[in-house]
Design a protein around this motif. Structure first.
Motif, PDB file in Angstrom:
ATOM      1  N   PHE A   1       0.801  -1.215   0.000  1.00  0.00           N
ATOM      2  CA  PHE A   1       0.000   0.000   0.000  1.00  0.00           C
ATOM      3  C   PHE A   1       0.837   1.271   0.000  1.00  0.00           C
ATOM      4  O   PHE A   1       0.801   2.071   0.928  1.00  0.00           O
ATOM      5  CB  PHE A   1      -0.965   0.012   1.187  1.00  0.00           C
ATOM      6  CG  PHE A   1      -2.082   0.998   1.000  1.00  0.00           C
ATOM      7  CD1 PHE A   1      -2.779   1.038  -0.184  1.00  0.00           C
ATOM      8  CD2 PHE A   1      -2.413   1.890   1.993  1.00  0.00           C
ATOM      9  CE1 PHE A   1      -3.803   1.944  -0.379  1.00  0.00           C
ATOM     10  CE2 PHE A   1      -3.433   2.813   1.810  1.00  0.00           C
ATOM     11  CZ  PHE A   1      -4.128   2.839   0.626  1.00  0.00           C
ATOM     12  N   VAL A   2       1.589   1.428  -1.039  1.00  0.00           N
ATOM     13  CA  VAL A   2       2.348   2.652  -1.227  1.00  0.00           C
ATOM     14  C   VAL A   2       1.417   3.739  -1.739  1.00  0.00           C
ATOM     15  O   VAL A   2       1.541   4.918  -1.414  1.00  0.00           O
ATOM     16  CB  VAL A   2       3.483   2.419  -2.239  1.00  0.00           C
ATOM     17  CG1 VAL A   2       4.407   3.596  -2.273  1.00  0.00           C
ATOM     18  CG2 VAL A   2       4.230   1.153  -1.921  1.00  0.00           C
TER      19      VAL A   2
ATOM     20  N   GLU B   1       1.103   4.865  -4.771  1.00  0.00           N
ATOM     21  CA  GLU B   1       1.570   5.624  -5.930  1.00  0.00           C
ATOM     22  C   GLU B   1       0.768   5.328  -7.190  1.00  0.00           C
ATOM     23  O   GLU B   1       0.571   6.187  -8.040  1.00  0.00           O
ATOM     24  CB  GLU B   1       3.047   5.316  -6.205  1.00  0.00           C
ATOM     25  CG  GLU B   1       4.005   6.089  -5.367  1.00  0.00           C
ATOM     26  CD  GLU B   1       3.891   7.583  -5.611  1.00  0.00           C
ATOM     27  OE1 GLU B   1       4.457   8.066  -6.590  1.00  0.00           O
ATOM     28  OE2 GLU B   1       3.213   8.261  -4.818  1.00  0.00           O
TER      29      GLU B   1
ATOM     30  N   VAL C   1      18.237  -0.457 -10.582  1.00  0.00           N
ATOM     31  CA  VAL C   1      17.515   0.253  -9.520  1.00  0.00           C
ATOM     32  C   VAL C   1      18.529   0.630  -8.439  1.00  0.00           C
ATOM     33  O   VAL C   1      19.221  -0.232  -7.911  1.00  0.00           O
ATOM     34  CB  VAL C   1      16.421  -0.651  -8.901  1.00  0.00           C
ATOM     35  CG1 VAL C   1      15.669   0.093  -7.809  1.00  0.00           C
ATOM     36  CG2 VAL C   1      15.470  -1.132  -9.978  1.00  0.00           C
TER      37      VAL C   1
ATOM     38  N   TRP D   1      16.645   4.546  -4.178  1.00  0.00           N
ATOM     39  CA  TRP D   1      15.489   4.972  -4.975  1.00  0.00           C
ATOM     40  C   TRP D   1      14.412   5.626  -4.132  1.00  0.00           C
ATOM     41  O   TRP D   1      13.730   6.544  -4.552  1.00  0.00           O
ATOM     42  CB  TRP D   1      14.891   3.764  -5.705  1.00  0.00           C
ATOM     43  CG  TRP D   1      14.383   2.708  -4.776  1.00  0.00           C
ATOM     44  CD1 TRP D   1      15.112   1.665  -4.297  1.00  0.00           C
ATOM     45  CD2 TRP D   1      13.090   2.600  -4.179  1.00  0.00           C
ATOM     46  NE1 TRP D   1      14.350   0.912  -3.448  1.00  0.00           N
ATOM     47  CE2 TRP D   1      13.100   1.462  -3.360  1.00  0.00           C
ATOM     48  CE3 TRP D   1      11.914   3.348  -4.285  1.00  0.00           C
ATOM     49  CZ2 TRP D   1      11.997   1.058  -2.623  1.00  0.00           C
ATOM     50  CZ3 TRP D   1      10.812   2.945  -3.556  1.00  0.00           C
ATOM     51  CH2 TRP D   1      10.862   1.820  -2.732  1.00  0.00           C
TER      52      TRP D   1
ATOM     53  N   ARG E   1      11.225  10.392  -3.753  1.00  0.00           N
ATOM     54  CA  ARG E   1       9.882  10.966  -3.680  1.00  0.00           C
ATOM     55  C   ARG E   1       9.364  10.899  -2.253  1.00  0.00           C
ATOM     56  O   ARG E   1       9.604   9.928  -1.557  1.00  0.00           O
ATOM     57  CB  ARG E   1       8.942  10.199  -4.597  1.00  0.00           C
ATOM     58  CG  ARG E   1       9.526   9.969  -5.959  1.00  0.00           C
ATOM     59  CD  ARG E   1       8.657   9.052  -6.725  1.00  0.00           C
ATOM     60  NE  ARG E   1       7.336   9.647  -6.886  1.00  0.00           N
ATOM     61  CZ  ARG E   1       6.625   9.514  -7.969  1.00  0.00           C
ATOM     62  NH1 ARG E   1       7.080   8.826  -8.961  1.00  0.00           N
ATOM     63  NH2 ARG E   1       5.446  10.057  -8.056  1.00  0.00           N
TER      64      ARG E   1
ATOM     65  N   SER F   1       6.452  10.277  -1.196  1.00  0.00           N
ATOM     66  CA  SER F   1       5.553   9.144  -0.950  1.00  0.00           C
ATOM     67  C   SER F   1       6.355   7.863  -0.710  1.00  0.00           C
ATOM     68  O   SER F   1       5.974   7.038   0.121  1.00  0.00           O
ATOM     69  CB  SER F   1       4.608   8.958  -2.127  1.00  0.00           C
ATOM     70  OG  SER F   1       5.354   8.793  -3.296  1.00  0.00           O
TER      71      SER F   1
ATOM     72  N   PHE G   1       6.561   5.505   2.602  1.00  0.00           N
ATOM     73  CA  PHE G   1       6.389   4.063   2.464  1.00  0.00           C
ATOM     74  C   PHE G   1       7.471   3.310   3.237  1.00  0.00           C
ATOM     75  O   PHE G   1       7.183   2.398   4.021  1.00  0.00           O
ATOM     76  CB  PHE G   1       6.408   3.721   0.966  1.00  0.00           C
ATOM     77  CG  PHE G   1       6.832   2.323   0.617  1.00  0.00           C
ATOM     78  CD1 PHE G   1       6.064   1.238   0.997  1.00  0.00           C
ATOM     79  CD2 PHE G   1       7.987   2.106  -0.127  1.00  0.00           C
ATOM     80  CE1 PHE G   1       6.449  -0.044   0.638  1.00  0.00           C
ATOM     81  CE2 PHE G   1       8.365   0.831  -0.481  1.00  0.00           C
ATOM     82  CZ  PHE G   1       7.604  -0.251  -0.089  1.00  0.00           C
TER      83      PHE G   1
ATOM     84  N   ARG H   1       6.983   3.582   6.925  1.00  0.00           N
ATOM     85  CA  ARG H   1       5.920   2.718   7.430  1.00  0.00           C
ATOM     86  C   ARG H   1       6.398   1.264   7.517  1.00  0.00           C
ATOM     87  O   ARG H   1       6.083   0.561   8.467  1.00  0.00           O
ATOM     88  CB  ARG H   1       4.673   2.824   6.584  1.00  0.00           C
ATOM     89  CG  ARG H   1       3.475   2.279   7.338  1.00  0.00           C
ATOM     90  CD  ARG H   1       2.194   2.410   6.575  1.00  0.00           C
ATOM     91  NE  ARG H   1       2.298   1.769   5.281  1.00  0.00           N
ATOM     92  CZ  ARG H   1       1.773   2.262   4.186  1.00  0.00           C
ATOM     93  NH1 ARG H   1       1.132   3.393   4.230  1.00  0.00           N
ATOM     94  NH2 ARG H   1       1.905   1.633   3.048  1.00  0.00           N
ATOM     95  N   GLU H   2       7.173   0.850   6.525  1.00  0.00           N
ATOM     96  CA  GLU H   2       7.742  -0.505   6.590  1.00  0.00           C
ATOM     97  C   GLU H   2       8.609  -0.636   7.838  1.00  0.00           C
ATOM     98  O   GLU H   2       8.557  -1.627   8.553  1.00  0.00           O
ATOM     99  CB  GLU H   2       8.603  -0.776   5.351  1.00  0.00           C
ATOM    100  CG  GLU H   2       7.841  -0.763   4.049  1.00  0.00           C
ATOM    101  CD  GLU H   2       6.945  -1.970   3.869  1.00  0.00           C
ATOM    102  OE1 GLU H   2       7.477  -3.059   3.610  1.00  0.00           O
ATOM    103  OE2 GLU H   2       5.718  -1.819   4.004  1.00  0.00           O
TER     104      GLU H   2
ATOM    105  N   LEU I   1      -6.135   4.101   5.518  1.00  0.00           N
ATOM    106  CA  LEU I   1      -6.291   3.065   4.498  1.00  0.00           C
ATOM    107  C   LEU I   1      -7.683   2.441   4.565  1.00  0.00           C
ATOM    108  O   LEU I   1      -8.233   2.017   3.552  1.00  0.00           O
ATOM    109  CB  LEU I   1      -5.218   2.013   4.733  1.00  0.00           C
ATOM    110  CG  LEU I   1      -5.045   0.759   3.915  1.00  0.00           C
ATOM    111  CD1 LEU I   1      -3.611   0.298   4.088  1.00  0.00           C
ATOM    112  CD2 LEU I   1      -5.961  -0.367   4.344  1.00  0.00           C
TER     113      LEU I   1
END
Ligand code: SF4
Ligand code: FES
Lengths: 247, 140
Positions: A207-208, A210, B19, B23, B27, B29, B33, B36-37, B97
């Motif tokens: 649940f990114v 994007e 990659v 990376w 951004r 977002s 992410f 959160r991980e 979510l």
């Protein structure tokens, strides 16, 4: 109307070079021009060897996706003036192997798409003579949003999970599975769940979000996947508690 | 999983961009992410902390006092404070979510996402008050 803007294009000519290089072209920056118009201008006027995909010029065919200044975009919907004074960097979609210039190889996506059976599955087909499968507008609105997908693959280009694990079945394929699961005429959700509940299916998604951000059709694949997870969890809970009544 | 069709001479020469390890810094977002991980480690830490507490209580008064001494030293407090921040972050992203995953219909109408999120937050607050009340009432 003399404004001009520089496009910095990623070029890759596999017969000549081992990795992509950048080339700059100056094109008119008209108010009504999108990035794709700029590319077509280059192809027609400046350098006929440039390769890229496009067809409809109206956000329907899903073939013109590229990376514009680092973001996955439909180039037929992305206006040059929004990037003035430039330069604008245009690269092929991320997370896919590049065949040439701005063209990516998409067999992987096409194959994944077929694994989720994106068609109406019936346990038993009704004989033709009995007529069509009827559906009310309310039933149709259940899946309408997911059916807007144009397979442009922008969501795959934006997805960090797909970039790290290319086996991940990916946002659009899962959203399309939901599109058929939620269709009142369909009976294939069990078969689809068998495929999507594997490790590379819905559970690979963290649940990114994007994919939903970049989707040009507001399909909300991230939402579709989370919904799918909830359904899958409930289904397995049910089959655990009521083993005789599952599905 | 992709097969390699061989309809052009240059197919074996697809370019696969590498990659970078960093990376996710590019951004906002993706940074959120990764955070959160990462927060899952701290969630796990709270579970361990709680189990240690239960074990200490099980071993009697002396062990419990020993645990309390350890739990109130500045190092432990700092770790728990950081963990709390991460766990709250984890919880908030989780609740945001919820409306995306839950599609609820009441009398044929789809319940708006805001309401679903609000009811989740509501349940969170009520549970927290309940837990706080049990602990505080018990300590008096
Ligand atoms: S879900 Fe959206 S971004 Fe993904 S392929 Fe479909 S239209 Fe494109
Ligand atoms: S050219 Fe068809 S979507 Fe852009």
């Amino acid at each position: 109307m003399d404004d001009r803007i520089t496009l910095r294009l990623a070029r890759y000519r596999p017969e000549e070079e081992a990795e992509p290089t950048f080339e700059e072209y100056e094109v008119p920056c008209r108010k009504d021009w999108v990035v794709l118009d700029g590319l077509n201008y280059i192809k027609d006027q400046l350098d006929g060897t440039l390769s890229f995909r496009w067809s409809c010029r109206m956000g329907i065919c899903g073939s013109c996706g590229m990376t514009v200044n680092g973001e996955p975009k439909l180039t037929c919907e992305t206006f040059l003036t929004d990037y003035a004074p430039g330069p604008v960097r245009i690269e092929p979609l991320q997370n896919f192997p590049v065949i040439r210039d701005l063209i990516v190889e998409m067999t992987d996506f096409m194959q994944k798409l077929t694994t989720i059976k994106p068609w109406i599955v019936r346990d038993e087909e009704r004989p033709l003579a009995e007529g069509e499968y009827r559906q009310t507008p309310d039933e149709m609105s259940e899946y309408m949003q997911y059916s807007m997908c144009i397979n442009c693959m922008l969501c795959y280009a934006a997805c960090p999970v797909y970039s790290l694990d290319p086996k991940f079945i990916g946002p659009a394929a899962i959203a399309l599975a939901q599109r058929y699961n939620l269709d009142s005429r369909d009976e294939g959700s069990g078969e689809r769940l068998d495929i999507l509940s594997q490790h590379e299916g819905i559970w690979a998604c963290t649940f990114v979000g994007e994919c939903t951000e970049v989707c040009p059709k507001d399909v909300d694949p991230a939402g579709a996947i989370q919904r799918y997870k909830l359904d899958a969890a409930l289904t397995s809970l049910k089959s655990f508690l009521l083993p005789w009544g599952a599905r | 999983m992709s097969e390699r069709p061989t309809y052009t001479p240059f197919h074996p020469r697809w370019y696969r961009p590498p990659v970078s390890t960093w990376w996710w810094l590019k951004r906002p977002s993706s940074r959120a992410f990764i955070l959160r991980e990462l927060s899952s480690i701290f969630v796990a830490w709270f579970v361990v902390f709680f189990l240690l507490l239960v074990a200490a209580v099980g071993r009697g008064e002396a062990a419990y006092q020993e645990f309390l001494r350890w739990a109130t030293n500045p190092g432990s407090v700092l770790i728990n404070l950081v963990s709390l921040l991460f766990v709250v972050f984890h919880a908030v992203t989780w609740f945001n979510l919820a409306p995306r995953a839950m599609v609820v219909h009441i009398r044929g109408k789809r319940v708006p996402g805001k309401l679903i999120a609000a009811s989740n937050y509501g349940a969170w607050v009520v549970t927290s008050i309940l837990v706080a009340w049990i602990i505080l009432a018990g300590s008096r």
